[in-house]
Design a protein around this motif. Structure first.
Motif, PDB file in Angstrom:
ATOM      1  N   GLY A   5      96.945  53.331  11.936  1.00 32.63           N
ATOM      2  CA  GLY A   5      97.399  51.967  12.213  1.00 32.63           C
ATOM      3  C   GLY A   5      98.803  51.957  12.796  1.00 32.63           C
ATOM      4  O   GLY A   5      99.105  51.199  13.723  1.00 32.63           O
ATOM      5  N   ASN A   6      99.664  52.836  12.281  1.00 33.29           N
ATOM      6  CA  ASN A   6     101.053  52.904  12.760  1.00 33.29           C
ATOM      7  C   ASN A   6     101.146  53.277  14.238  1.00 33.29           C
ATOM      8  O   ASN A   6     102.220  53.148  14.835  1.00 33.29           O
ATOM      9  CB  ASN A   6     101.840  53.945  11.945  1.00 33.29           C
ATOM     10  CG  ASN A   6     102.296  53.416  10.604  1.00 33.29           C
ATOM     11  OD1 ASN A   6     102.261  52.211  10.365  1.00 33.29           O
ATOM     12  ND2 ASN A   6     102.723  54.311   9.731  1.00 33.29           N
ATOM     13  N   MET A   7     100.049  53.759  14.823  1.00 36.22           N
ATOM     14  CA  MET A   7     100.095  54.184  16.226  1.00 36.22           C
ATOM     15  C   MET A   7     100.036  53.009  17.205  1.00 36.22           C
ATOM     16  O   MET A   7     100.224  53.198  18.398  1.00 36.22           O
ATOM     17  CB  MET A   7      98.985  55.207  16.502  1.00 36.22           C
ATOM     18  CG  MET A   7      99.235  56.521  15.746  1.00 36.22           C
ATOM     19  SD  MET A   7      97.910  57.725  15.959  1.00 36.22           S
ATOM     20  CE  MET A   7      98.458  59.013  14.803  1.00 36.22           C
ATOM     21  N   TRP A  17     101.735  49.440  18.565  1.00 33.41           N
ATOM     22  CA  TRP A  17     103.065  48.808  18.552  1.00 33.41           C
ATOM     23  C   TRP A  17     103.105  47.728  17.476  1.00 33.41           C
ATOM     24  O   TRP A  17     102.220  46.867  17.423  1.00 33.41           O
ATOM     25  CB  TRP A  17     103.372  48.162  19.909  1.00 33.41           C
ATOM     26  CG  TRP A  17     103.690  49.120  21.004  1.00 33.41           C
ATOM     27  CD1 TRP A  17     102.920  49.388  22.106  1.00 33.41           C
ATOM     28  CD2 TRP A  17     104.882  49.924  21.151  1.00 33.41           C
ATOM     29  NE1 TRP A  17     103.554  50.307  22.913  1.00 33.41           N
ATOM     30  CE2 TRP A  17     104.758  50.646  22.353  1.00 33.41           C
ATOM     31  CE3 TRP A  17     106.042  50.097  20.377  1.00 33.41           C
ATOM     32  CZ2 TRP A  17     105.743  51.534  22.804  1.00 33.41           C
ATOM     33  CZ3 TRP A  17     107.010  50.978  20.820  1.00 33.41           C
ATOM     34  CH2 TRP A  17     106.862  51.682  22.019  1.00 33.41           C
ATOM     35  N   HIS A  18     104.109  47.792  16.639  1.00 31.89           N
ATOM     36  CA  HIS A  18     104.208  46.804  15.554  1.00 31.89           C
ATOM     37  C   HIS A  18     105.635  46.640  15.067  1.00 31.89           C
ATOM     38  O   HIS A  18     106.532  47.405  15.402  1.00 31.89           O
ATOM     39  CB  HIS A  18     103.312  47.207  14.385  1.00 31.89           C
ATOM     40  CG  HIS A  18     103.752  48.471  13.684  1.00 31.89           C
ATOM     41  ND1 HIS A  18     103.489  49.734  14.181  1.00 31.89           N
ATOM     42  CD2 HIS A  18     104.445  48.667  12.532  1.00 31.89           C
ATOM     43  CE1 HIS A  18     103.995  50.640  13.373  1.00 31.89           C
ATOM     44  NE2 HIS A  18     104.597  50.027  12.350  1.00 31.89           N
ATOM     45  N   CYS A  19     105.758  45.639  14.218  1.00 33.80           N
ATOM     46  CA  CYS A  19     107.002  45.289  13.565  1.00 33.80           C
ATOM     47  C   CYS A  19     106.660  45.362  12.078  1.00 33.80           C
ATOM     48  O   CYS A  19     105.576  44.945  11.685  1.00 33.80           O
ATOM     49  CB  CYS A  19     107.281  43.863  14.003  1.00 33.80           C
ATOM     50  SG  CYS A  19     108.916  43.314  13.890  1.00 33.80           S
ATOM     51  N   ASP A  20     107.538  45.892  11.234  1.00 31.14           N
ATOM     52  CA  ASP A  20     107.178  46.108   9.828  1.00 31.14           C
ATOM     53  C   ASP A  20     107.245  44.830   8.990  1.00 31.14           C
ATOM     54  O   ASP A  20     108.209  44.056   9.087  1.00 31.14           O
ATOM     55  CB  ASP A  20     108.100  47.148   9.191  1.00 31.14           C
ATOM     56  CG  ASP A  20     107.789  48.570   9.642  1.00 31.14           C
ATOM     57  OD1 ASP A  20     106.649  48.809  10.098  1.00 31.14           O
ATOM     58  OD2 ASP A  20     108.685  49.424   9.551  1.00 31.14           O
ATOM     59  N   SER A  21     106.221  44.682   8.158  1.00 33.01           N
ATOM     60  CA  SER A  21     106.181  43.640   7.113  1.00 33.01           C
ATOM     61  C   SER A  21     106.181  42.214   7.658  1.00 33.01           C
ATOM     62  O   SER A  21     106.490  41.277   6.919  1.00 33.01           O
ATOM     63  CB  SER A  21     107.354  43.798   6.118  1.00 33.01           C
ATOM     64  OG  SER A  21     107.281  45.039   5.482  1.00 33.01           O
ATOM     65  N   LEU A  55     109.998  46.720  18.392  1.00 31.24           N
ATOM     66  CA  LEU A  55     108.685  47.165  17.943  1.00 31.24           C
ATOM     67  C   LEU A  55     108.743  48.683  17.835  1.00 31.24           C
ATOM     68  O   LEU A  55     109.593  49.319  18.453  1.00 31.24           O
ATOM     69  CB  LEU A  55     107.587  46.787  18.943  1.00 31.24           C
ATOM     70  CG  LEU A  55     107.254  45.314  19.143  1.00 31.24           C
ATOM     71  CD1 LEU A  55     106.113  45.185  20.162  1.00 31.24           C
ATOM     72  CD2 LEU A  55     106.863  44.648  17.835  1.00 31.24           C
ATOM     73  N   HIS A  56     107.829  49.265  17.067  1.00 33.46           N
ATOM     74  CA  HIS A  56     107.751  50.727  17.024  1.00 33.46           C
ATOM     75  C   HIS A  56     106.304  51.165  16.866  1.00 33.46           C
ATOM     76  O   HIS A  56     105.421  50.354  16.536  1.00 33.46           O
ATOM     77  CB  HIS A  56     108.642  51.298  15.917  1.00 33.46           C
ATOM     78  CG  HIS A  56     108.261  50.877  14.535  1.00 33.46           C
ATOM     79  ND1 HIS A  56     108.647  49.681  13.988  1.00 33.46           N
ATOM     80  CD2 HIS A  56     107.509  51.484  13.587  1.00 33.46           C
ATOM     81  CE1 HIS A  56     108.164  49.582  12.766  1.00 33.46           C
ATOM     82  NE2 HIS A  56     107.464  50.651  12.497  1.00 33.46           N
ATOM     83  N   GLN A  57     106.081  52.452  17.106  1.00 37.77           N
ATOM     84  CA  GLN A  57     104.743  53.030  16.972  1.00 37.77           C
ATOM     85  C   GLN A  57     104.899  54.539  16.773  1.00 37.77           C
ATOM     86  O   GLN A  57     105.877  55.131  17.240  1.00 37.77           O
ATOM     87  CB  GLN A  57     103.898  52.787  18.238  1.00 37.77           C
ATOM     88  CG  GLN A  57     104.446  53.480  19.453  1.00 37.77           C
ATOM     89  CD  GLN A  57     103.541  53.478  20.679  1.00 37.77           C
ATOM     90  OE1 GLN A  57     103.935  53.979  21.715  1.00 37.77           O
ATOM     91  NE2 GLN A  57     102.354  52.924  20.602  1.00 37.77           N
ATOM     92  N   SER A  60     112.540  54.432   4.256  1.00 42.78           N
ATOM     93  CA  SER A  60     113.209  53.514   3.321  1.00 42.78           C
ATOM     94  C   SER A  60     113.302  52.173   4.027  1.00 42.78           C
ATOM     95  O   SER A  60     113.924  52.066   5.093  1.00 42.78           O
ATOM     96  CB  SER A  60     114.625  54.012   2.987  1.00 42.78           C
ATOM     97  OG  SER A  60     114.569  55.321   2.470  1.00 42.78           O
ATOM     98  N   ARG A  61     112.647  51.168   3.476  1.00 40.64           N
ATOM     99  CA  ARG A  61     112.526  49.886   4.195  1.00 40.64           C
ATOM    100  C   ARG A  61     113.551  48.876   3.693  1.00 40.64           C
ATOM    101  O   ARG A  61     113.584  48.553   2.502  1.00 40.64           O
ATOM    102  CB  ARG A  61     111.108  49.329   4.061  1.00 40.64           C
ATOM    103  CG  ARG A  61     110.854  48.099   4.929  1.00 40.64           C
ATOM    104  CD  ARG A  61     109.388  47.777   5.057  1.00 40.64           C
ATOM    105  NE  ARG A  61     108.652  48.807   5.784  1.00 40.64           N
ATOM    106  CZ  ARG A  61     107.352  48.784   6.017  1.00 40.64           C
ATOM    107  NH1 ARG A  61     106.621  47.775   5.574  1.00 40.64           N
ATOM    108  NH2 ARG A  61     106.764  49.759   6.676  1.00 40.64           N
ATOM    109  N   ILE A  62     114.379  48.393   4.624  1.00 41.98           N
ATOM    110  CA  ILE A  62     115.441  47.431   4.299  1.00 41.98           C
ATOM    111  C   ILE A  62     114.835  46.030   4.301  1.00 41.98           C
ATOM    112  O   ILE A  62     114.146  45.641   5.260  1.00 41.98           O
ATOM    113  CB  ILE A  62     116.590  47.545   5.328  1.00 41.98           C
ATOM    114  CG1 ILE A  62     117.078  49.005   5.431  1.00 41.98           C
ATOM    115  CG2 ILE A  62     117.741  46.607   4.961  1.00 41.98           C
ATOM    116  CD1 ILE A  62     117.760  49.351   6.753  1.00 41.98           C
TER     117      ILE A  62
END
Ligand code: OGA
Ligand code: MN
Length: 288
Positions: A98-100, A102-106, A258-260, A275-277
């Protein structure tokens, strides 16, 4: 100890910088403030040769704000040291796949993340890079017609949606609710397509794989528009893919990038630590 920060912007992109500052664990308050200002400007900072221990990474991440979670292994290696088998497609493998996209976390949580400190312990010989895309520059590059079309629009964000699209249906528990991080049973968060950064005031596109169903649009039109926006936004010079070396750490601003992950040969080990801020509920909460 006061250290001079050596900040070298990435070439041929609209964002990102490599920072050489000794160990990030040793930054005094003035140096950290300078680093934080650089983070707001560049959105992605890359720190070579850190080899952070777990508690050091957590402590560094906490300087950016309270954490959504302290440390998660993003890895195809199990805690017993053996490899996950790709075709078993267990829940962790589903997350890695799923992380592959493009997305934004949370963004599928009530409060989206502020950012992340992410580090490499073990990396494959080929692939397994992390791509980043600058949604500020993407917003700035939109033509007038697109801008007029998306102004005022919002989309729903859900991990259930984005994983189901890949054929990864999470299981319901005996209460008929989805269990597991992010598969919340509450209302699906809705977020504006155009986000204003709470600290810089810059506008950016808030899109990616969790976004779907723009209210007021037909489902197909909505999906097409969201896909077109990602296809347009995640293009040079707005993207950068980082080819990891063990011991490197980065901190990214999840409010404007975005990241992937990129694919790798899953018979090779990749061990990353996240580590998620936590986002500020004032600026990162979903729309009411
Ligand atoms: C994450 C993520 C990408 C990667 O940890 O949130 O999307 O390169 N990781 O592993
Ligand atoms: Mn992610």
């Amino acid at each position: 100890m006061v250290r001079a920060l050596d900040i070298e912007p990435l070439r041929d992109t609209t964002f990102g910088a490599v920072v050489r500052c000794g160990r990030v664990t040793d930054l005094d308050e003035p140096s950290f403030r300078e680093l934080y200002a650089a983070w707001l400007k560049y959105a992605l900072l890359i720190f070579p040769d850190q080899f952070l221990k777990r508690d050091e990474q957590i402590a560094f991440a906490k300087r950016f704000g309270p954490l959504e979670f302290e440390m998660a292994a993003i890895s195809n290696v199990k805690s017993d040291g053996t490899l996950r088998i790709e075709k078993d497609n267990d829940d962790v493998m589903k997350v890695l796949k799923g992380n592959m996209g493009w997305h934004c976390d949370s963004t599928y949580m009530p409060v989206q993340a502020k950012g992340a400190v992410f580090s490499a312990e073990e990396v494959p010989t080929i692939g397994g890079h992390t791509g980043f895309a600058d949604m500020r520059a993407a917003y700035d590059a939109l033509d007038q017609a697109t801008l007029a079309k998306i102004e005022g629009l919002s989309a729903f964000h859900s991990l259930y949606y984005s994983q189901a699209k890949l054929g990864h249906e999470p299981k319901k528990n005996s209460d008929g609710e989805y269990s597991g991080y992010g598969f919340h049973s509450g209302p699906v968060p809705r977020r504006a397509l155009i986000k204003v950064h709470p600290e810089t005031g810059r506008k950016s596109l808030l899109i990616g794989r969790h976004a779907h169903n723009i209210p007021g649009m037909e489902k197909d039109d909505s999906q097409r528009l969201l896909q077109e926006l990602v296809d347009f936004a995640c293009q040079p010079p707005r993207i950068y893919h980082h080819d990891w070396k063990p011991g490197e750490a980065v901190v990214w601003d999840n409010r404007c990038l975005l990241h992937q992950a990129t694919p790798w040969d899953m018979t090779q080990r990749r061990i990353m630590w996240h580590s998620r801020i936590a986002g500020d509920p004032v600026s990162e909460a979903a729309l009411a």
